[in-house]
Scaffold this motif. Structure first.
Motif, PDB file in Angstrom:
ATOM      1  N   GLY A  96       0.821  -1.210   0.000  1.00 45.35           N
ATOM      2  CA  GLY A  96       0.000   0.000   0.000  1.00 45.35           C
ATOM      3  C   GLY A  96       0.851   1.255   0.000  1.00 45.35           C
ATOM      4  O   GLY A  96       2.077   1.196   0.084  1.00 45.35           O
ATOM      5  N   PHE A  97       0.200   2.415  -0.084  1.00 43.91           N
ATOM      6  CA  PHE A  97       0.906   3.698  -0.052  1.00 43.91           C
ATOM      7  C   PHE A  97       0.009   4.745   0.592  1.00 43.91           C
ATOM      8  O   PHE A  97      -1.223   4.635   0.578  1.00 43.91           O
ATOM      9  N   LEU A  98       0.630   5.756   1.167  1.00 47.15           N
ATOM     10  CA  LEU A  98      -0.094   6.856   1.796  1.00 47.15           C
ATOM     11  C   LEU A  98      -0.627   7.778   0.710  1.00 47.15           C
ATOM     12  O   LEU A  98       0.121   8.191  -0.178  1.00 47.15           O
ATOM     13  N   ASP A  99      -1.930   8.086   0.752  1.00 46.16           N
ATOM     14  CA  ASP A  99      -2.487   8.942  -0.297  1.00 46.16           C
ATOM     15  C   ASP A  99      -2.132  10.405  -0.023  1.00 46.16           C
ATOM     16  O   ASP A  99      -1.621  10.744   1.050  1.00 46.16           O
ATOM     17  N   PRO A 100      -2.358  11.316  -0.988  1.00 47.11           N
ATOM     18  CA  PRO A 100      -1.931  12.714  -0.843  1.00 47.11           C
ATOM     19  C   PRO A 100      -2.499  13.437   0.377  1.00 47.11           C
ATOM     20  O   PRO A 100      -1.897  14.399   0.855  1.00 47.11           O
ATOM     21  N   SER A 101      -3.655  12.999   0.883  1.00 47.47           N
ATOM     22  CA  SER A 101      -4.227  13.668   2.057  1.00 47.47           C
ATOM     23  C   SER A 101      -3.376  13.449   3.295  1.00 47.47           C
ATOM     24  O   SER A 101      -3.407  14.244   4.238  1.00 47.47           O
ATOM     25  N   GLY A 102      -2.613  12.351   3.299  1.00 45.14           N
ATOM     26  CA  GLY A 102      -1.791  12.031   4.458  1.00 45.14           C
ATOM     27  C   GLY A 102      -2.573  11.397   5.582  1.00 45.14           C
ATOM     28  O   GLY A 102      -2.012  11.098   6.642  1.00 45.14           O
ATOM     29  N   GLU A 103      -3.876  11.159   5.365  1.00 49.00           N
ATOM     30  CA  GLU A 103      -4.725  10.607   6.418  1.00 49.00           C
ATOM     31  C   GLU A 103      -5.268   9.225   6.077  1.00 49.00           C
ATOM     32  O   GLU A 103      -5.891   8.587   6.913  1.00 49.00           O
ATOM     33  N   GLN A 104      -5.061   8.766   4.833  1.00 48.64           N
ATOM     34  CA  GLN A 104      -5.572   7.467   4.405  1.00 48.64           C
ATOM     35  C   GLN A 104      -4.518   6.759   3.565  1.00 48.64           C
ATOM     36  O   GLN A 104      -3.500   7.346   3.204  1.00 48.64           O
ATOM     37  N   TRP A 105      -4.797   5.502   3.216  1.00 50.05           N
ATOM     38  CA  TRP A 105      -3.883   4.746   2.368  1.00 50.05           C
ATOM     39  C   TRP A 105      -4.667   3.997   1.300  1.00 50.05           C
ATOM     40  O   TRP A 105      -5.857   3.718   1.447  1.00 50.05           O
ATOM     41  N   ASN A 106      -3.977   3.706   0.210  1.00 50.41           N
ATOM     42  CA  ASN A 106      -4.545   2.925  -0.885  1.00 50.41           C
ATOM     43  C   ASN A 106      -3.569   1.823  -1.260  1.00 50.41           C
ATOM     44  O   ASN A 106      -2.381   1.883  -0.911  1.00 50.41           O
ATOM     45  N   CYS A 107      -4.076   0.832  -1.987  1.00 53.84           N
ATOM     46  CA  CYS A 107      -3.219  -0.280  -2.405  1.00 53.84           C
ATOM     47  C   CYS A 107      -2.534   0.030  -3.735  1.00 53.84           C
ATOM     48  O   CYS A 107      -3.089   0.722  -4.590  1.00 53.84           O
ATOM     49  N   LEU A 108      -1.340  -0.497  -3.900  1.00 46.08           N
ATOM     50  CA  LEU A 108      -0.607  -0.362  -5.150  1.00 46.08           C
ATOM     51  C   LEU A 108      -1.288  -1.186  -6.237  1.00 46.08           C
ATOM     52  O   LEU A 108      -2.092  -2.080  -5.953  1.00 46.08           O
ATOM     53  N   ARG A 109      -0.964  -0.881  -7.484  1.00 43.83           N
ATOM     54  CA  ARG A 109      -1.484  -1.667  -8.601  1.00 43.83           C
ATOM     55  C   ARG A 109      -0.993  -3.107  -8.456  1.00 43.83           C
ATOM     56  O   ARG A 109       0.178  -3.356  -8.178  1.00 43.83           O
ATOM     57  N   GLY A 110      -1.901  -4.039  -8.618  1.00 42.52           N
ATOM     58  CA  GLY A 110      -1.551  -5.444  -8.426  1.00 42.52           C
ATOM     59  C   GLY A 110      -1.972  -5.967  -7.068  1.00 42.52           C
ATOM     60  O   GLY A 110      -1.759  -7.144  -6.761  1.00 42.52           O
ATOM     61  N   TYR A 111      -2.577  -5.062  -6.269  1.00 41.48           N
ATOM     62  CA  TYR A 111      -3.067  -5.454  -4.948  1.00 41.48           C
ATOM     63  C   TYR A 111      -4.524  -5.026  -4.805  1.00 41.48           C
ATOM     64  O   TYR A 111      -4.974  -4.076  -5.452  1.00 41.48           O
ATOM     65  N   LEU A 112      -5.239  -5.710  -3.928  1.00 37.68           N
ATOM     66  CA  LEU A 112      -6.655  -5.441  -3.701  1.00 37.68           C
ATOM     67  C   LEU A 112      -6.868  -5.127  -2.227  1.00 37.68           C
ATOM     68  O   LEU A 112      -6.342  -5.833  -1.357  1.00 37.68           O
ATOM     69  N   LYS A 113      -7.622  -4.049  -1.944  1.00 36.58           N
ATOM     70  CA  LYS A 113      -7.868  -3.650  -0.556  1.00 36.58           C
ATOM     71  C   LYS A 113      -8.877  -4.594   0.079  1.00 36.58           C
ATOM     72  O   LYS A 113     -10.020  -4.701  -0.357  1.00 36.58           O
ATOM     73  N   VAL A 114      -8.460  -5.293   1.122  1.00 38.38           N
ATOM     74  CA  VAL A 114      -9.321  -6.209   1.867  1.00 38.38           C
ATOM     75  C   VAL A 114      -9.163  -5.875   3.347  1.00 38.38           C
ATOM     76  O   VAL A 114      -8.092  -6.091   3.926  1.00 38.38           O
ATOM     77  N   ALA A 115     -10.233  -5.312   3.944  1.00 40.31           N
ATOM     78  CA  ALA A 115     -10.209  -4.885   5.349  1.00 40.31           C
ATOM     79  C   ALA A 115      -9.056  -3.898   5.556  1.00 40.31           C
ATOM     80  O   ALA A 115      -9.010  -2.856   4.912  1.00 40.31           O
ATOM     81  N   ASP A 116      -8.088  -4.243   6.417  1.00 41.03           N
ATOM     82  CA  ASP A 116      -7.002  -3.310   6.723  1.00 41.03           C
ATOM     83  C   ASP A 116      -5.669  -3.745   6.125  1.00 41.03           C
ATOM     84  O   ASP A 116      -4.605  -3.377   6.623  1.00 41.03           O
ATOM     85  N   HIS A 117      -5.723  -4.522   5.037  1.00 41.59           N
ATOM     86  CA  HIS A 117      -4.472  -4.915   4.391  1.00 41.59           C
ATOM     87  C   HIS A 117      -4.646  -4.960   2.873  1.00 41.59           C
ATOM     88  O   HIS A 117      -5.761  -4.848   2.361  1.00 41.59           O
ATOM     89  N   CYS A 118      -3.537  -5.107   2.155  1.00 40.67           N
ATOM     90  CA  CYS A 118      -3.546  -5.179   0.692  1.00 40.67           C
ATOM     91  C   CYS A 118      -3.208  -6.610   0.276  1.00 40.67           C
ATOM     92  O   CYS A 118      -2.119  -7.109   0.586  1.00 40.67           O
ATOM     93  N   GLN A 119      -4.152  -7.222  -0.406  1.00 39.65           N
ATOM     94  CA  GLN A 119      -3.974  -8.615  -0.834  1.00 39.65           C
ATOM     95  C   GLN A 119      -3.476  -8.648  -2.274  1.00 39.65           C
ATOM     96  O   GLN A 119      -4.048  -8.011  -3.157  1.00 39.65           O
TER      97      GLN A 119
END
Length: 252
Positions: A96-119
């Motif tokens: 994952g990576f920190l999004d520009p807001s600095g308050e949330q995160w998103n998953c990198l390409r090739g990963y899927l957001k599942v609960a609190d981790h990137c699968q």
């Protein structure tokens, strides 16, 4: 002399409200009068709370905003405000990576957001990552179609080729052939006819001056005072004539 006294009185009358207003203005501790207009602002490091200025207590991992409203502080990039007035670190999972807001995160390409981790996305054979916001995160390569969690080879019949359509069959019959179920059958064109590119019907049309008769084209036998219509495969009566029992009779 009287004119001078009148001028003094007038000046006093105009100055009295402003003087009274300045006297009435009460500036609390740790505040200062506004540069323009009436009222006051809190000093740097303080914020307004009703009619007083209270000190801004900046929690760890935060900074002062120096604004006269709100909490007076904001969390640093990579932290978010907690319910207890503190700043909580944003935990970015692997992939994952920190999004520009600095308050949330998103998953990198090739990963899927599942609960609190990137699968990590497991690609089936003969597929590639998809950037579509909906549906599965992968797309089958050309010549393959998705069936459950795999990409199966598309069975293309003889005299057909793969198409790029997202609907219907993934293949199209070659010119001169017509789709019949799951096969492509050759179009048999009768005399006085030509191939029709339409994907439905018989696959052929009669030439001008001929009409369909079963599986063949027969010459159109036009009565007197008639002509071929726009289709070229039917006849219509000339102007001032009407059709009656296969003939064109004068319209009385």
């Amino acid at each position: 002399m009287m004119g001078f006294a009148f001028l003094i009185c007038a000046l006093f009358l105009f100055a009295a409200p402003a003087f009274a207003q300045s006297v009435a203005l009460t500036i609390p501790e740790n505040a200062r009068a506004k540069t323009y207009g009436d009222g006051w602002n809190c000093n740097r490091g303080y914020r307004r709370d009703g009619d007083v200025c209270v000190v801004v207590i900046v929690p760890e991992n935060a900074y002062q905003t120096n604004l006269t409203y709100g909490s007076g502080w904001e969390c640093l990039h990579g932290f978010r405000a907690g319910v207890d007035g503190d700043c909580i670190a944003v935990i970015v999972p692997d992939g994952g990576f920190l999004d520009p807001s600095g308050e949330q995160w998103n998953c990198l390409r090739g990963y899927l957001k599942v609960a609190d981790h990137c699968q990590e996305i497991v690609l089936p054979e003969n597929s590639y990552l998809s950037d579509e916001p909906y549906g599965p995160p992968w797309t089958c390569k050309r010549g393959f179609e998705a069936k459950e969690d795999v990409c199966s080879a598309i069975s293309v019949p003889v005299n057909a080729y793969l198409n790029s359509s997202e609907y219907g069959k993934p293949w199209t019959c070659e010119r001169g052939f017509l789709e019949q179920g799951d096969v492509c059958e050759e179009v048999v064109i009768p005399a006085h006819a030509y191939f029709d590119d339409a994907t439905y019907g018989t696959g052929w049309k009669c030439a001008r001056g001929y009409a369909v008769a079963g599986n063949s084209c027969e010459v159109i036998d036009m009565p007197a005072n008639a002509h071929l219509d726009r289709s070229g495969n039917r006849w219509a009566c000339d102007r001032s004539f009407q059709r009656s029992n296969g003939r064109c009779v004068l319209d009385n």
